[in-house]
Design an enzyme around this catalytic site. Structure first.
Site, PDB file in Angstrom:
ATOM      1  N   HIS A   1      -7.784  -4.133  -0.643  1.00  0.00           N
ATOM      2  CA  HIS A   1      -7.269  -5.490  -0.829  1.00  0.00           C
ATOM      3  C   HIS A   1      -8.147  -6.250  -1.814  1.00  0.00           C
ATOM      4  O   HIS A   1      -8.105  -7.461  -1.890  1.00  0.00           O
ATOM      5  CB  HIS A   1      -7.238  -6.253   0.497  1.00  0.00           C
ATOM      6  CG  HIS A   1      -6.609  -5.495   1.601  1.00  0.00           C
ATOM      7  ND1 HIS A   1      -7.335  -4.765   2.499  1.00  0.00           N
ATOM      8  CD2 HIS A   1      -5.313  -5.322   1.923  1.00  0.00           C
ATOM      9  CE1 HIS A   1      -6.498  -4.196   3.353  1.00  0.00           C
ATOM     10  NE2 HIS A   1      -5.278  -4.506   3.028  1.00  0.00           N
TER      11      HIS A   1
ATOM     12  N   HIS B   1       0.809  -1.219   0.000  1.00  0.00           N
ATOM     13  CA  HIS B   1       0.000   0.000   0.000  1.00  0.00           C
ATOM     14  C   HIS B   1       0.844   1.271   0.000  1.00  0.00           C
ATOM     15  O   HIS B   1       0.340   2.338   0.325  1.00  0.00           O
ATOM     16  CB  HIS B   1      -0.900   0.036   1.239  1.00  0.00           C
ATOM     17  CG  HIS B   1      -1.798  -1.134   1.397  1.00  0.00           C
ATOM     18  ND1 HIS B   1      -2.762  -1.454   0.471  1.00  0.00           N
ATOM     19  CD2 HIS B   1      -1.896  -2.070   2.384  1.00  0.00           C
ATOM     20  CE1 HIS B   1      -3.425  -2.530   0.885  1.00  0.00           C
ATOM     21  NE2 HIS B   1      -2.912  -2.933   2.034  1.00  0.00           N
TER      22      HIS B   1
END
Lengths: 332, 332
Positions: free
Chosen positions: B217, B57
């Protein structure tokens, strides 16, 4: 074509509109043309620095307008030069009596338009214009034919810091030229990108292939082959850079690891680990590392490595603070 | 899988190695574990702020370790929580007697591990730990079940500024909780991403499809449908945000337009134009806009919009300078 756009035709104008709305205190435009972007506050008596080029490379080119960097940028359509008239508008707006330095990449359209703009500025407005052209991409053998790619960031940074010190046009130009002479870049592409008006990918490449030395507009590279490991890719990219630079042991360098669009920061940092190993093995000292997206090709996957050779003057200027809407650096 | 990696298994370690080599003066790790990352210089007597979460991320989470932001981060494998032991290592390293605030996203693994770590820190090391959990994603109806996504940036920023002012743990926690309560996010995904160890895309989506409300995700969103115009997409994203926030006319907000990985900055700015129009039409005032990649999902295409409601206190803290290897902000 999977893009967040309203219409392919108005893509650049719609993007520019968003940029002006997001940064109203920092950026504006002149002559009623959003493509003639200038810094909101021009410092009186400072050498103006202008750049220009096609869209699709953010933060290149317009993203470097700001304190300690550039004063204006003429903005073309995606991967197309801006016009001479747009560059002239920028030139007139950023000149405050000390003359204007153009810094741009070595592309035919840009050279033609910006040389014409420089002539018009001189003839019609008595503005003295000098030019420094970025030719950092070692994928091309002949240094005069090399493309300007991510390494132009270092030219902007050092020239911008020199202008902020209120040096005169000849001095700022000398420093910009030295910075341009001291930087080399090599890139690798894993996927193509899609120009909105075209609507399909700019080239085809296999699911297991990469292309070394590809340009930021998809210009052909030096070798297409099987995608290998990060270690092998970095080794192959560093070889022509270091061969061309002939750096003696103990030399200080800055490094730019530049994502082309969709290669995650994670992979760029992973690549930096290998770059660091190679530089260390050559006895080179890394003064500062930049990792991230500095010169992209829309959503192309891949990255480039730029190595910038420092001397005391360039190191001092590189270390100076800068602040644009897209790039902020404190004093290093 | 087209990635710049050496081995899927060592991806996170290889990435961390590059990060430590690139920023040796800013970042280090403790207990001989690269996954327990801490700021190089811990300010004595300051409340420590720690975060943690899965990799993939960047710049979230570890990228916000730095002056005016966070002090440490436990780093998990791609899209997986870090361990309680790693978070405990970070906690002990960033505590300098004033206690530690955890700020992390509302995910099962993170909650379990970090609650355990907090207990161990208290029992074994007498370190007082408080927690604020980011739940900003309005794609989920029930506020308690909402995922933590890009909006956590505002929590880090305000809590970090409060800690830098040497406020005590209760005050820093109160401010972090208020920031978390004042931010809402909505995202849209256009493509999946590939976890190196998995080797294939995390889900399938048609060439002309988008998914509104997808998590970072790849968690299912609220609606999958035909990719429409930027204007329509932004309108559909802003609706649940504004409905949930119930902002009165004249309220000041900050906005974060966050690229998920491969959506170019050009498209993010284009989207901001529409966001600005909607906020203006509601009589809301934009104090500051952040555009770029702040919380990604590897090379996923798409973006998210976060709206952060300001009061005098949050505005003052948001405006304070911060400097990390991944995020730099001058005083606004």
């Amino acid at each position: 074509m999977k893009k967040i756009i309203d219409s392919p035709k108005n893509f650049v104008n719609d993007m520019l509109r968003g940029i002006y709305l997001a940064h109203p205190d920092k950026l504006t435009y002149v002559d009623d043309d959003m493509h003639a972007m200038v810094k909101k506050d021009i410092t009186p008596g400072k050498v103006g620095i202008a750049t220009g080029g096609g869209s699709g490379h953010l933060p290149l080119f317009l993203g470097y307008i700001g304190n300690g960097m550039l004063d204006g940028c003429s903005v073309g359509e995606v991967f197309q030069s801006s016009s001479a008239q747009q560059m002239l508008s920028v030139t007139k707006a950023v000149d405050s009596g000390a003359g204007v330095l153009y810094i741009f990449g070595n592309y035919g359209g840009d050279k033609l338009n910006f040389e014409l703009s420089a002539e018009m500025a001189d003839m019609e407005n008595s503005i003295r214009v000098t030019s420094v052209i970025g030719k950092d991409d070692v994928a091309t053998d002949n240094p005069e034919n090399r493309r300007g790619v991510a390494g132009i960031f270092f030219v902007y940074k050092c020239a911008g810091a020199a202008a902020a010190e209120m040096l005169d046009l000849d001095e700022v130009t000398r420093i910009a030229q030295k910075a341009a002479d001291n930087v080399r870049t090599m890139g690798v592409a894993l996927t193509p990108c899609t120009i909105p008006r075209v609507g399909h990918p700019s080239f085809e490449i296999g699911e297991d292939e990469m292309e070394l030395g590809m340009g930021i507009h998809g210009e052909p590279g030096v070798r297409r082959g099987q995608l290998t490991t990060a270690s092998e890719i970095v080794t192959e990219m560093m070889e022509p850079i270091l061969k061309d630079m002939q750096l003696s042991e103990g030399t200080e360098v800055a490094v730019l690891v530049n994502g082309l669009g969709s290669t995650p920061l994670e992979e760029q940092y992973l690549a930096y680990g290998h770059i660091h190993d190679i530089l260390s093995a050559c006895g080179l000292k890394v003064f500062h590392v930049y990792v991230g997206e500095f010169a992209t090709a829309m959503e192309m996957a891949g990255f480039s490595i730029s190595v910038f050779k420092l001397d005391d003057e360039l190191k001092r200027l590189l270390a100076k603070p800068a602040a644009t809407p897209f790039f902020i650096q404190p004093q290093l």
